[in-house]
Design a protein around this motif. Sequence first.
Motif, PDB file in Angstrom:
ATOM      1  N   GLY A  99       0.814  -1.198   0.000  1.00 48.61           N
ATOM      2  CA  GLY A  99       0.000   0.000   0.000  1.00 48.61           C
ATOM      3  C   GLY A  99       0.848   1.247   0.000  1.00 48.61           C
ATOM      4  N   ARG A 100       0.184   2.339  -0.206  1.00 45.50           N
ATOM      5  CA  ARG A 100       0.865   3.604  -0.378  1.00 45.50           C
ATOM      6  C   ARG A 100       1.681   3.999   0.836  1.00 45.50           C
ATOM      7  NH1 ARG A 100      -2.309   9.100  -2.318  1.00 45.50           N
ATOM      8  NH2 ARG A 100      -0.476  10.395  -2.641  1.00 45.50           N
ATOM      9  N   ALA A 101       2.941   4.315   0.595  1.00 46.02           N
ATOM     10  CA  ALA A 101       3.836   4.848   1.623  1.00 46.02           C
ATOM     11  C   ALA A 101       3.987   3.930   2.825  1.00 46.02           C
ATOM     12  CB  ALA A 101       3.373   6.227   2.090  1.00 46.02           C
ATOM     13  N   SER A 102       3.744   2.652   2.657  1.00 48.06           N
ATOM     14  CA  SER A 102       3.803   1.752   3.806  1.00 48.06           C
ATOM     15  C   SER A 102       5.181   1.705   4.427  1.00 48.06           C
ATOM     16  CB  SER A 102       3.339   0.350   3.402  1.00 48.06           C
ATOM     17  OG  SER A 102       4.134  -0.145   2.345  1.00 48.06           O
ATOM     18  N   SER A 103       6.222   1.933   3.639  1.00 44.20           N
ATOM     19  CA  SER A 103       7.575   1.847   4.181  1.00 44.20           C
ATOM     20  C   SER A 103       7.906   3.015   5.096  1.00 44.20           C
ATOM     21  CB  SER A 103       8.599   1.770   3.049  1.00 44.20           C
ATOM     22  OG  SER A 103       8.551   2.941   2.264  1.00 44.20           O
ATOM     23  N   PHE A 104       7.065   4.043   5.157  1.00 45.88           N
ATOM     24  CA  PHE A 104       7.349   5.203   5.977  1.00 45.88           C
ATOM     25  C   PHE A 104       6.673   5.149   7.348  1.00 45.88           C
ATOM     26  CE2 PHE A 104       9.780   7.574   3.031  1.00 45.88           C
ATOM     27  CZ  PHE A 104       9.296   7.261   1.779  1.00 45.88           C
ATOM     28  N   TYR A 105       5.923   4.124   7.584  1.00 44.51           N
ATOM     29  CA  TYR A 105       5.222   4.023   8.851  1.00 44.51           C
ATOM     30  C   TYR A 105       6.078   3.364   9.920  1.00 44.51           C
ATOM     31  CZ  TYR A 105       0.736   5.173   6.665  1.00 44.51           C
ATOM     32  OH  TYR A 105      -0.283   5.800   6.014  1.00 44.51           O
ATOM     33  N   THR A 106       5.879   3.797  11.140  1.00 45.09           N
ATOM     34  CA  THR A 106       6.378   3.009  12.261  1.00 45.09           C
ATOM     35  C   THR A 106       5.601   1.696  12.257  1.00 45.09           C
ATOM     36  OG1 THR A 106       6.967   4.918  13.610  1.00 45.09           O
ATOM     37  CG2 THR A 106       6.500   2.874  14.779  1.00 45.09           C
ATOM     38  N   MET A 107       6.327   0.603  12.468  1.00 46.28           N
ATOM     39  CA  MET A 107       5.708  -0.721  12.459  1.00 46.28           C
ATOM     40  C   MET A 107       5.819  -1.337  13.844  1.00 46.28           C
ATOM     41  SD  MET A 107       4.707  -1.193   9.309  1.00 46.28           S
ATOM     42  CE  MET A 107       4.468  -2.967   9.199  1.00 46.28           C
ATOM     43  N   GLY A 108       4.853  -2.130  14.202  1.00 48.73           N
ATOM     44  CA  GLY A 108       4.875  -2.715  15.531  1.00 48.73           C
ATOM     45  C   GLY A 108       4.312  -4.123  15.564  1.00 48.73           C
ATOM     46  N   TRP A 109       4.596  -4.781  16.663  1.00 51.62           N
ATOM     47  CA  TRP A 109       4.036  -6.101  16.954  1.00 51.62           C
ATOM     48  C   TRP A 109       3.308  -6.047  18.289  1.00 51.62           C
ATOM     49  CZ3 TRP A 109       3.882 -10.120  13.647  1.00 51.62           C
ATOM     50  CH2 TRP A 109       4.778 -10.131  12.571  1.00 51.62           C
ATOM     51  N   PHE A 110       2.175  -6.705  18.319  1.00 49.59           N
ATOM     52  CA  PHE A 110       1.376  -6.847  19.530  1.00 49.59           C
ATOM     53  C   PHE A 110       1.055  -8.326  19.703  1.00 49.59           C
ATOM     54  CE2 PHE A 110       0.095  -2.458  20.635  1.00 49.59           C
ATOM     55  CZ  PHE A 110       0.616  -1.799  19.536  1.00 49.59           C
ATOM     56  N   ARG A 111       0.569  -8.681  20.861  1.00 48.84           N
ATOM     57  CA  ARG A 111       0.135 -10.060  21.078  1.00 48.84           C
ATOM     58  C   ARG A 111      -1.052 -10.082  22.023  1.00 48.84           C
ATOM     59  NH1 ARG A 111       5.328 -12.402  24.541  1.00 48.84           N
ATOM     60  NH2 ARG A 111       4.912 -11.298  26.504  1.00 48.84           N
ATOM     61  N   GLN A 112      -1.835 -11.130  21.892  1.00 49.65           N
ATOM     62  CA  GLN A 112      -2.985 -11.312  22.762  1.00 49.65           C
ATOM     63  C   GLN A 112      -3.088 -12.779  23.142  1.00 49.65           C
ATOM     64  OE1 GLN A 112      -6.773  -9.925  21.219  1.00 49.65           O
ATOM     65  NE2 GLN A 112      -7.585  -9.712  23.305  1.00 49.65           N
ATOM     66  N   ALA A 113      -2.946 -13.018  24.419  1.00 47.12           N
ATOM     67  CA  ALA A 113      -3.076 -14.375  24.949  1.00 47.12           C
ATOM     68  C   ALA A 113      -4.533 -14.626  25.319  1.00 47.12           C
ATOM     69  CB  ALA A 113      -2.182 -14.539  26.175  1.00 47.12           C
ATOM     70  N   PRO A 114      -4.940 -15.888  25.375  1.00 47.89           N
ATOM     71  CA  PRO A 114      -6.333 -16.197  25.725  1.00 47.89           C
ATOM     72  C   PRO A 114      -6.735 -15.583  27.062  1.00 47.89           C
ATOM     73  CG  PRO A 114      -5.227 -18.148  24.916  1.00 47.89           C
ATOM     74  CD  PRO A 114      -4.168 -17.097  25.070  1.00 47.89           C
ATOM     75  N   GLY A 115      -7.862 -14.892  27.066  1.00 46.77           N
ATOM     76  CA  GLY A 115      -8.357 -14.295  28.289  1.00 46.77           C
ATOM     77  C   GLY A 115      -7.659 -13.032  28.734  1.00 46.77           C
ATOM     78  N   LYS A 116      -6.730 -12.549  27.909  1.00 37.63           N
ATOM     79  CA  LYS A 116      -5.987 -11.341  28.278  1.00 37.63           C
ATOM     80  C   LYS A 116      -6.166 -10.267  27.227  1.00 37.63           C
ATOM     81  CE  LYS A 116      -2.383 -13.637  31.006  1.00 37.63           C
ATOM     82  NZ  LYS A 116      -0.904 -13.767  31.217  1.00 37.63           N
ATOM     83  N   GLU A 117      -5.842  -9.046  27.617  1.00 34.26           N
ATOM     84  CA  GLU A 117      -5.922  -7.941  26.677  1.00 34.26           C
ATOM     85  C   GLU A 117      -4.721  -7.963  25.732  1.00 34.26           C
ATOM     86  OE1 GLU A 117      -8.373  -4.708  29.421  1.00 34.26           O
ATOM     87  OE2 GLU A 117      -6.338  -4.281  28.749  1.00 34.26           O
ATOM     88  N   ARG A 118      -4.914  -7.356  24.595  1.00 29.39           N
ATOM     89  CA  ARG A 118      -3.818  -7.224  23.645  1.00 29.39           C
ATOM     90  C   ARG A 118      -2.736  -6.337  24.267  1.00 29.39           C
ATOM     91  NH1 ARG A 118      -5.826  -5.063  18.154  1.00 29.39           N
ATOM     92  NH2 ARG A 118      -6.057  -3.156  19.400  1.00 29.39           N
ATOM     93  N   GLU A 119      -1.470  -6.717  24.065  1.00 30.31           N
ATOM     94  CA  GLU A 119      -0.389  -5.932  24.648  1.00 30.31           C
ATOM     95  C   GLU A 119       0.688  -5.630  23.615  1.00 30.31           C
ATOM     96  OE1 GLU A 119       1.686  -7.983  27.773  1.00 30.31           O
ATOM     97  OE2 GLU A 119       2.171  -9.706  26.524  1.00 30.31           O
ATOM     98  N   PHE A 120       1.339  -4.519  23.822  1.00 30.50           N
ATOM     99  CA  PHE A 120       2.432  -4.096  22.957  1.00 30.50           C
ATOM    100  C   PHE A 120       3.630  -5.008  23.161  1.00 30.50           C
ATOM    101  CE2 PHE A 120       5.293  -1.309  20.789  1.00 30.50           C
ATOM    102  CZ  PHE A 120       6.458  -1.279  21.539  1.00 30.50           C
ATOM    103  N   VAL A 121       4.305  -5.351  22.061  1.00 29.55           N
ATOM    104  CA  VAL A 121       5.505  -6.185  22.130  1.00 29.55           C
ATOM    105  C   VAL A 121       6.740  -5.393  21.694  1.00 29.55           C
ATOM    106  CG1 VAL A 121       6.671  -8.234  21.239  1.00 29.55           C
ATOM    107  CG2 VAL A 121       4.215  -8.312  21.765  1.00 29.55           C
TER     108      VAL A 121
END
Length: 119
Positions: free
Chosen positions: A25-47
């Motif tokens: 997609g357009r300008a995708s290489s200019f974005y900050t990129m991140g990873w998150f995770r979500q374990a069963p029964g837990k909220e999504r968290e930043f990795v």
Amino acid sequence: VQLQASGGGLVQAGGSLRLSCAASGRASSFYTMGWFRQAPGKEREFVAAIKWSGGSPSYADSVKGRFTISRDNAKNTVYLQMNSLKPEDTAVYYCAAGGAPYSDRWGYWGQGTQVTVSS
């Protein structure tokens, strides 16, 4: 921006996996990129997150020293190298684009990839 995550799987504790997230997609290489995770029964968290320049990666305390985020802008791909995996790392991992480290407010999300760490 479309994000496609891959590389999840089943691994024993102490093992390693490398996740990939291909962006398109357009300008995708200019974005900050991140990873998150979500374990069963837990909220999504930043990795982890990395700026478009590749500098100043950010990590959650729980993964510092074990996980490494990197990116290849020529391939529009961000990676998450996960070493010394623990059972508590088991989760669905999501990549995201267009946000700030430690924030949950990101512009784009990919589908998740399951990581399961057996003890």
